[in-house]
Design an enzyme around this catalytic site. Structure first.
Site, PDB file in Angstrom:
ATOM      1  CB  CYS A   1      -4.402   3.245  -3.089  1.00 50.34           C
ATOM      2  SG  CYS A   1      -3.510   3.783  -1.850  1.00 50.34           S
TER       3      CYS A   1
ATOM      4  CB  CYS B   1      -0.947  -0.020   1.182  1.00 48.71           C
ATOM      5  SG  CYS B   1      -1.945   1.504   0.877  1.00 48.71           S
TER       6      CYS B   1
END
Length: 456
Positions: A385, A207
């Site tokens: 994301c 991430c």
């Protein structure tokens, strides 16, 4: 991880491995089912049709799918951790908006009932003999292997970083591990005045948006508590860009400018001097040049790398990641080995959203391979994301291998939206526990087609 922490999962993937637990035979009751676990001695059965390595997002998801395909008795999962964490929510835990307890559930509760849980750590993978060795000496053979081991955090590679138990004293936090995420909130809560410094390492990370999400939340918290005028927020990233996809990067640069946040590109954290509250960064464009930043709060994103079991096996590429075909997720040299999530060398961001999209492709690939047919579906690199920009707004970044936006909703997703925050904070965790981990959610692909009337 739709979802991004850092692997969710891991995700993937989403491996948070506390200390290994004492091994013992035990049967954990799940409703009326029994979940078998095994440990130090080889069980009555140590050969499986499908062996899954890792019990993070990718591992649990694929074990649920394989159970449906081949029956629980033909599937085993190797995973040492007693707890399974939904890591994408740690962004909000670090900002004081969610509790750490809400992010974890016992591994026994997410393991598909009837699938054998080998409560141990993978020590060695021997694909030439279709065998895996665990750290308690057990050898397990397989017909098909799915590697979902996530990645390794390397806090130890930052010189001078103190022991985790001293982080609160030295005003350091990190949203990337179960032991450190609450320390981020402590540092933020105790902030008085000075620099709040955020780092992004010179390695692949899970991430990639997470290091700046906590920065935006810090800005929002300091404004809410009247301390922002005494704070200088600094984001030092090793990358040459603020975000890898231009459409979202442009929107983020606007936010950074409007909120008076200082961004320094190509800066890599190499040392912490806790007694002086200083962080030392190297300039990646000018080797040997360093800059010292004093801090009142420091958020550390650790260097990350492949897990040793993969790195030291013949399954690894030159950099130590699992070497898989980017379209099918099948290993490039061992046709009965497959990979998913953060442990792979797929050229996309490592997020739980990526795991979801990969899981449906991998499911299909395995079905075809087992019938001696050619895989007929390709993974397009979809990942997502949700860039949290405040306590109630999110920019939902979704994109493919080429860094092109691949958006689910027929709106401009580069804008900050409350609805997307609600999705990140409330909808996605539900989707994770009740959809993805049960092997029922393969990403938003089909819904995207419907939303865009078949045009995407």
């Amino acid at each position: 991880r739709g979802y991004c922490s850092s692997s969710m999962a891991t995700v993937t993937v989403m491996h948070c491995q506390p200390a290994l637990w004492r091994q013992s035979y035990r049967t954990a009751r799940l409703g009326s089912c029994h979940l078998h676990t095994t440990s130090s001695h080889a069980s009555s059965k140590d050969h499986y049709k499908v062996l899954v390595l890792g019990g993070g997002s990718g591992g649990i998801t694929m074990s649920a799918r394989m159970k449906r395909k081949f029956g629980a008795e033909n599937v085993a999962v190797v995973e040492p951790s007693e707890m399974h964490y939904y890591q994408p929510i740690w962004t909000l835990v670090g900002a004081g908006a969610k509790s750490l307890a809400s992010s974890g559930r016992p591994t026994a509760s997410v393991m598909p009932p009837g699938v054998r849980w080998v409560k141990s750590k993978v020590q060695e993978i021997m694909p030439d003999t279709n065998t895996v060795k665990t750290d308690n000496g057990m050898k397990i053979s397989y017909e098909y292997l799915i590697v979902a081991l996530g990645l390794q955090l390397h806090y130890e590679k930052i010189k001078g970083l103190p022991d985790i138990e001293d982080w609160v004293k030295f005003k350091i936090g990190s949203n990337y591990s179960v032991q450190t995420v609450e320390k981020t909130w402590k540092a933020l809560e105790n902030f008085k005045e000075g620099n709040a410094v955020f780092s992004f390492p010179n390695t692949p990370v899970k991430c990639a948006g997470a290091p700046q999400k906590i920065m935006y939340l810090t800005d929002a918290y300091l404004r809410k508590t009247g301390k922002r005028s005494k704070a200088n927020i600094v984001y030092n990233t090793s990358l040459p860009v603020l975000f890898g996809v231009k459409k979202y990067a442009d929107a983020l640069w606007e936010i950074v400018k409007n909120r008076n946040i200082q961004v320094n590109l190509r800066q890599n954290l190499i040392e912490v001097r806790p007694d002086k509250q200083q962080a030392v960064f190297e300039n990646l464009d000018k080797p040997g040049e360093t800059k010292v930043f004093e801090y009142e709060m420091l958020h550390v994103t650790p260097p990350m790398g492949p897990v040793s079991a993969v790195k030291e096996s013949s399954l690894a590429d030159g950099a130590g990641w699992l070497d898989v075909n980017k379209d099918t997720l099948q290993h490039k040299r061992y046709p009965n080995v497959f990979g998913i999530g953060d442990c792979t060398n797929l050229p996309t961001s490592k997020t739980a959203a990526a795991v979801a999209a990969q899981s449906s492709i991998l499911d299909r690939t395995i079905s075809k391979i087992m019938k001696n047919e050619k895989p007929d579906r390709k993974y397009d690199g979809y990942t997502s994301c949700p860039l949290v920009t405040s306590y109630n707004t999110v920019i939902l970044a979704e994109f493919d291998y080429d860094g092109q936006p691949l958006e689910t909703f027929p709106i401009d997703q580069s804008k900050e939206r409350r609805t997307m925050f609600h999705m990140k904070a409330d909808v996605m965790p539900h989707l994770y526990w009740h959809g993805l981990l049960k092997g029922l959610w393969g990403g938003p692909g089909p819904y995207r087609k419907i939303m865009h009337l078949g045009m995407k």
